[in-house]
Motif scaffolding. Structure first.
Motif, short mmCIF file in Angstrom:
data_model
loop_
_atom_site.label_atom_id
_atom_site.label_comp_id
_atom_site.label_asym_id
_atom_site.label_seq_id
_atom_site.Cartn_x
_atom_site.Cartn_y
_atom_site.Cartn_z
N LEU A 73 13.74 -7.27 20.24
CA LEU A 73 11.98 -7.28 20.37
C LEU A 73 11.64 -5.79 19.75
O LEU A 73 10.58 -5.75 19.25
N LEU A 74 12.54 -4.68 20.05
CA LEU A 74 11.81 -3.51 19.53
C LEU A 74 11.76 -3.46 18.15
O LEU A 74 11.09 -2.77 17.51
N ALA A 75 12.93 -3.96 17.65
CA ALA A 75 12.82 -3.99 16.09
C ALA A 75 11.58 -4.81 15.36
O ALA A 75 10.93 -4.41 14.69
N GLU A 76 11.23 -6.06 16.17
CA GLU A 76 10.30 -6.72 15.76
C GLU A 76 8.86 -5.93 15.89
O GLU A 76 7.91 -5.94 15.17
N MET A 77 8.75 -5.41 17.08
CA MET A 77 7.67 -4.52 17.42
C MET A 77 7.62 -3.61 16.35
O MET A 77 6.30 -3.06 15.71
N GLN A 78 8.59 -2.80 16.08
CA GLN A 78 8.53 -1.69 14.92
C GLN A 78 8.06 -2.34 13.46
O GLN A 78 7.30 -1.77 13.13
N ALA A 79 8.58 -3.28 13.20
CA ALA A 79 8.31 -4.10 12.03
C ALA A 79 6.43 -4.48 11.92
O ALA A 79 6.11 -4.42 11.00
N LEU A 80 6.22 -5.10 13.15
CA LEU A 80 4.95 -5.31 13.38
C LEU A 80 3.95 -4.25 13.07
O LEU A 80 2.93 -4.19 12.73
N LYS A 81 4.45 -3.07 13.90
CA LYS A 81 3.50 -1.79 13.80
C LYS A 81 3.77 -1.31 12.35
O LYS A 81 2.69 -0.95 12.18
N ALA A 82 4.85 -1.31 11.59
CA ALA A 82 4.50 -0.89 10.33
C ALA A 82 3.71 -1.72 9.47
O ALA A 82 2.96 -1.07 8.60
N GLU A 83 3.78 -3.20 9.72
CA GLU A 83 2.83 -3.96 9.08
C GLU A 83 1.30 -3.44 9.30
O GLU A 83 0.55 -3.70 8.40
N LEU A 84 1.01 -3.43 10.43
CA LEU A 84 -0.09 -3.24 10.81
C LEU A 84 -0.64 -1.97 10.42
O LEU A 84 -1.85 -1.58 9.90
N LEU A 85 0.07 -0.80 10.46
CA LEU A 85 -0.17 0.37 9.74
C LEU A 85 -0.57 0.52 8.49
O LEU A 85 -1.55 1.09 7.78
N ALA A 86 0.44 -0.26 7.62
CA ALA A 86 0.04 -0.86 6.36
C ALA A 86 -1.14 -1.44 5.99
O ALA A 86 -1.81 -0.79 4.91
N GLU A 87 -1.53 -2.35 6.62
CA GLU A 87 -2.78 -2.96 6.50
C GLU A 87 -3.87 -2.22 6.75
O GLU A 87 -5.01 -2.03 6.18
N MET A 88 -3.73 -1.22 7.94
CA MET A 88 -4.91 -0.42 8.30
C MET A 88 -5.07 0.54 7.14
O MET A 88 -6.15 0.93 6.99
N GLN A 89 -3.80 1.08 6.47
CA GLN A 89 -4.08 2.04 5.45
C GLN A 89 -4.92 1.49 4.17
O GLN A 89 -5.59 1.96 3.51
N ALA A 90 -4.54 0.21 4.06
CA ALA A 90 -5.11 -0.60 2.93
C ALA A 90 -6.70 -0.66 3.16
O ALA A 90 -7.48 -0.55 2.22
N LEU A 91 -7.13 -1.26 4.42
CA LEU A 91 -8.27 -1.42 4.57
C LEU A 91 -9.17 0.00 4.72
O LEU A 91 -10.26 0.10 4.29
N ARG A 92 -8.34 1.15 5.19
CA ARG A 92 -9.01 2.47 5.04
C ARG A 92 -9.48 2.74 3.61
O ARG A 92 -10.40 3.23 3.36
N ALA A 93 -8.33 2.65 2.93
CA ALA A 93 -8.64 2.95 1.39
C ALA A 93 -9.87 2.09 0.64
O ALA A 93 -10.70 2.44 -0.02
N GLU A 94 -9.85 0.66 1.30
CA GLU A 94 -10.68 -0.38 0.51
C GLU A 94 -12.03 0.35 0.97
O GLU A 94 -13.06 0.47 0.33
N LEU A 95 -12.15 0.74 2.53
CA LEU A 95 -13.44 1.19 2.93
C LEU A 95 -13.84 2.26 2.23
O LEU A 95 -14.92 2.56 2.12
N GLN A 96 -12.90 3.29 2.04
CA GLN A 96 -13.09 4.46 1.42
C GLN A 96 -13.74 4.26 -0.02
O GLN A 96 -14.73 5.05 -0.48
N ALA A 97 -13.25 3.32 -0.77
CA ALA A 97 -13.68 3.21 -2.32
C ALA A 97 -15.04 2.42 -2.17
O ALA A 97 -16.12 2.88 -2.79
N GLU A 98 -15.28 1.49 -1.09
CA GLU A 98 -16.80 1.08 -0.90
C GLU A 98 -17.87 1.97 -0.50
O GLU A 98 -18.79 2.00 -1.12
N MET A 99 -17.44 2.94 0.49
CA MET A 99 -18.36 4.02 0.59
C MET A 99 -18.55 4.82 -0.44
O MET A 99 -19.68 5.48 -0.50
N GLN A 100 -17.36 5.20 -1.25
CA GLN A 100 -17.91 6.14 -2.48
C GLN A 100 -18.90 5.33 -3.43
O GLN A 100 -19.45 6.11 -4.18
N ALA A 101 -18.38 3.98 -3.64
CA ALA A 101 -19.27 3.33 -4.38
C ALA A 101 -20.67 3.45 -3.90
O ALA A 101 -21.84 3.27 -4.75
N LEU A 102 -20.79 3.08 -2.67
CA LEU A 102 -22.24 2.85 -2.02
C LEU A 102 -23.25 4.55 -2.11
O LEU A 102 -24.23 4.38 -2.52
#
Length: 171
Positions: free
Chosen positions: A66-95
């Motif tokens: 369970l700890l391994a699964e939680m770590q994997a899920l946490k890493a996946e969520l952090l990666a998604e958040m980073q991608a969303l943050r980068a996308e949002l940053q790009a959108e903000m710069q374009a706007l």
């Protein structure tokens, strides 16, 4: 026949010997049962200890999984958040860039409007104002004469009406 104390004692000893002989197998059997119960108890305790150790091992394995699964899920969520943050940053710069372009365009339009207002509208307003002022000055003096004409006209109307009535009466 009277039984004496010695006779009673002898009978008691005989009974004790006989009872002991009969009780001894029962005692042996009870001892055997105690030994069996102790043996079963020992076996059950050993089985419980083994089961406890097995359950603890399974729980540890499950916890680790369970700890391994939680770590994997946490890493996946952090990666998604980073991608969303980068996308949002790009959108903000374009706007922001678009907003700056619109701002520059609006400033240019406002500048044009101000120049038009200063060079065309204000000149025309000044011309219209001077025209109205000169017209006002001309008619200002004639309004007094107009009022006198109106008063004279009223008097003439009254006289004409009166003469008209007299002529009607004469005719």
């Amino acid at each position: 026949m009277a039984l004496t104390q010695d006779d009673l004692l002898a009978i008691s000893q005989l009974l004790d010997v006989k009872l002991k002989a009969e009780i001894q197998p029962i005692k042996n059997e009870i001892q055997s049962l105690k030994s069996d119960v102790q043996s079963v108890k020992t076996e059950l305790l050993a089985e419980m200890q083994a089961l406890k150790a097995e359950l603890l091992a399974e729980m540890q394995a499950l916890k680790a999984e369970l700890l391994a699964e939680m770590q994997a899920l946490k890493a996946e969520l952090l990666a998604e958040m980073q991608a969303l943050r980068a996308e949002l940053q790009a959108e903000m710069q374009a706007l922001w860039a678009e907003l700056q372009a619109v701002k520059a365009s609006l400033e240019a339009e406002i500048h044009k409007i101000k120049l038009f207002q200063e060079n065309v509208i204000m000149l025309r307003l000044n011309t219209i104002e001077s025209c109205y002022l000169s017209t006002y000055e001309r008619y200002k003096d004639s309004t007094e004469g107009y009022e006198a004409l109106q008063a004279d006209n009223e008097i003439m109307k009254a006289i004409i009406m009166e003469h008209s009535e007299r002529l009607q009466k004469l005719a």
